[in-house]
Design an enzyme around this catalytic site. Structure first.
Site, short mmCIF file in Angstrom:
data_model
loop_
_atom_site.label_atom_id
_atom_site.label_comp_id
_atom_site.label_asym_id
_atom_site.label_seq_id
_atom_site.Cartn_x
_atom_site.Cartn_y
_atom_site.Cartn_z
N HIS A 7 1.27 -10.80 11.33
CA HIS A 7 0.21 -11.76 10.42
C HIS A 7 -1.21 -11.68 11.01
O HIS A 7 -2.20 -11.71 10.23
CB HIS A 7 0.79 -13.04 10.68
N ASP A 49 -3.02 -18.75 7.15
CA ASP A 49 -1.96 -18.09 7.11
C ASP A 49 -1.05 -19.24 6.26
O ASP A 49 -1.11 -20.41 6.43
CB ASP A 49 -1.14 -17.65 8.16
N ALA A 104 3.09 1.43 19.18
CA ALA A 104 2.70 2.93 18.83
C ALA A 104 1.43 2.73 17.71
O ALA A 104 1.40 1.68 17.14
CB ALA A 104 3.83 3.45 18.13
N GLN A 110 0.57 3.25 14.90
CA GLN A 110 1.39 3.66 13.55
C GLN A 110 0.63 4.11 12.35
O GLN A 110 0.85 4.99 11.90
CB GLN A 110 2.05 2.09 12.94
N TRP A 155 5.93 -5.97 5.07
CA TRP A 155 4.87 -5.74 4.02
C TRP A 155 3.69 -4.76 4.44
O TRP A 155 3.35 -4.12 4.04
CB TRP A 155 4.42 -6.82 3.43
N ASN A 156 3.46 -5.11 5.82
CA ASN A 156 2.43 -4.38 6.40
C ASN A 156 2.77 -2.74 6.56
O ASN A 156 2.18 -1.89 6.19
CB ASN A 156 2.16 -4.72 7.81
N GLU A 183 1.36 0.29 4.67
CA GLU A 183 0.75 1.65 5.51
C GLU A 183 1.49 2.86 5.01
O GLU A 183 0.85 3.94 5.02
CB GLU A 183 1.13 1.21 7.02
N GLU A 231 11.72 -11.69 3.84
CA GLU A 231 11.55 -11.33 2.45
C GLU A 231 11.92 -9.81 2.47
O GLU A 231 11.68 -9.33 1.25
CB GLU A 231 10.27 -11.63 1.90
N GLN A 232 12.10 -9.13 3.49
CA GLN A 232 12.10 -7.67 3.62
C GLN A 232 13.13 -7.10 2.42
O GLN A 232 12.91 -6.08 1.92
CB GLN A 232 12.65 -7.30 5.04
#
Length: 483
Positions: free
Chosen positions: A20, A121, A351, A353, A371-372, A376, A392-393
């Site tokens: 977040h 948020d 990592a 990413q 979502w991030n 990406e 929500e994945q």
């Protein structure tokens, strides 16, 4: 840049969790680069993370204000000021309780600094009321995209899962474009008891009400990725919303900027880059499940075997407690690292990413569909293996596989929360090979590259996200003049 007195001033209040915080810090960087004064409100132990992520060579100075996190008051250890994989499962209820106790301190800062806008948020449901006390518009910062917002809202409104006779019987999400099918087992966090159902319903109602009363919603997505759902969200639900993503692209100007995002890397970036430099384009699959997922040892072993028998080259990020020197790592099959030497790289911990995904050697990404991470991956133009674990994945998986068609599902049948379910090695091997070498892999990657190009265009001057952010800044500036 205009003088401070005539400068638009925006407060940012990120939820205290890496997934977040990072995009909101990206947004702060972005508005600061447009001549807006940006102030981040966080807790003392999170200041190093905020400073690191907002102090890139090309960034404009961002102010940081701190509020005390009431860890001890709710029974948390003093040093617990951020949610991550070490504490997520056990401390989540206490952590959320502590977050609810930050309201008074935030209001003191709003009173003292009188910003022109508060971006908070979605977790801070009380922020709309706090901002209203000082006649400050509150923008809800969502941690997901339009598709997820529409899908979860439709499921909540129409409750299609109550109209099927079993947990495994498919249903179509009513009213939502695209004939999206789910089962009850896949729905995130369905309540197990009537009391739990009432509690969750109350939270959802509070979130929806505060969102409706807020000035509007900021979504870290771009229009071209999910245009039907962006239109649906604005027209059908009547919500004011601005798409300003992908936010990670504002930190992609240099290797140093990509490295600055989040915690310090657990691997020397030079070693990681040299390893990737030695590989052919699109020949490596990157495997990472975000900052909160915590797989069991047995599931980690299945992932190891699946990667090994796939024959693909890979970088695998494992979030595990550090072992004492010389202690055997139970989750690792005997001799695994020796057998995959040169072909696989394990990163234990954090990592870089964005840096890895943007490397031309990477062609696929096994992801938990946060979502991030999804954005990406999209921005890097790689195909995805979807492995949703919570929240929500599962909706993001449907967007990736059914709508965008840039990935394949590993075959999750039930969302087991952050422990990540039980997927067998054969399913992992099959899914990895489908995005890397199977017949449809090239077609999938071609679509992914098209979306990556659109993402980069969206954030350029004149692009859809650039223009939406400009419109938001303009609207807030006009409002400022009239108040």
């Amino acid at each position: 840049m205009s003088s401070e007195s005539s400068q638009l001033h925006i407060f940012f209040l990120p939820m205290l969790a890496h997934g977040h915080m990072l995009p909101m810090l990206d947004m702060a960087n972005l508005v600061a680069s447009r001549g807006v004064m940006a102030t981040i409100v966080t807790t003392p132990l999170n200041v190093p993370l905020v400073s690191r992520t907002t102090s890139t060579p090309t960034s404009t100075k961002i102010n940081i204000l701190t509020i005390k996190f009431p860890a001890a008051e709710v029974g948390l250890p003093e040093e617990c000021e951020i949610l991550d994989s070490d504490n997520s499962k056990d401390t989540m209820p206490l952590f959320i309780k502590a977050v609810g106790m930050l309201q008074e301190q935030l209001e003191q800062l709003l009173s003292a600094y009188n910003p022109d806008c508060l971006v908070a948020d979605t977790f801070f449901t009380w922020a709309t009321d706090s901002a209203a006390k000082f006649n400050i518009p509150r923008l809800v910062f969502h941690s997901t995209g339009f598709f997820c917002l529409c899908a979860s809202t439709c499921v909540g409104l129409y409750e299609p899962h109550r109209k099927v006779s079993s947990d495994s019987e498919p249903f179509v999400i009513p009213s939502l474009p695209g004939e999206i099918k789910l089962t009850r087992m896949l729905l995130p966090d369905l309540p197990k008891t009537d009391a739990e159902a009432a509690y969750i319903a109350k939270i959802v109602k509070t979130v929806n009400e505060t969102e409706e009363r807020s000035y509007g919603v900021v979504v870290k997505s771009f229009y071209e990725l999910e245009k039907d759902y962006a239109d649906y969200y604005r027209k059908v639900f009547g919500r004011k919303a601005w798409h300003i993503g992908p936010l990670s692209l504002c930190n992609r100007n240099s290797i140093e900027e990509k490295l600055q995002r989040g915690k310090a890397s657990s691997i020397a970036e030079n070693y990681c880059l040299e390893w990737l430099d030695s590989k052919k384009p699109a020949s490596v699959v990157y495997v990472c499940f975000g900052s909160l997922t915590k797989f069991s040892d047995s599931q980690l072993r299945e992932i190891a075997w699946g990667l090994e028998v796939s024959g693909q080259q890979f970088i695998w990020v494992v979030k595990k407690h550090e072992n004492n020197a010389g202690e055997k790592e139970e989750w690792l099959p005997d001799g695994f690292e020796k057998r995959i030497e040169g072909r696989g790289l394990i990163i234990r911990g954090w990592a870089p990413q964005v840096l890895i995904l943007d490397h031309e050697a990477v062609g696929g990404f096994v992801t938990h569909c946060g979502w991030n991470s999804t954005l990406e991956g999209v921005s890097a133009g790689v195909s995805l293996v979807t492995w949703p674990v919570a929240y929500e994945q599962i909706y993001t998986e449907k967007l990736v596989t059914d709508v965008l068609q840039i990935g394949v599902s590993v075959g999750v049948k039930k969302c087991d929360g952050l422990l990540g379910g039980s997927i067998k090695r054969e399913a992992i091997e099959k899914a990895v090979n489908m995005i890397m070498v199977a017949g449809e892999a090239e077609e999938m990657r071609s679509r992914a590259k098209t979306f990556a190009k659109m993402a980069k265009e969206a954030v350029k001057e004149g692009g859809s996200s650039y223009s939406d952010l400009s419109a938001l800044i303009q609207e807030l500036s006009v409002r400022r003049l009239h108040h």
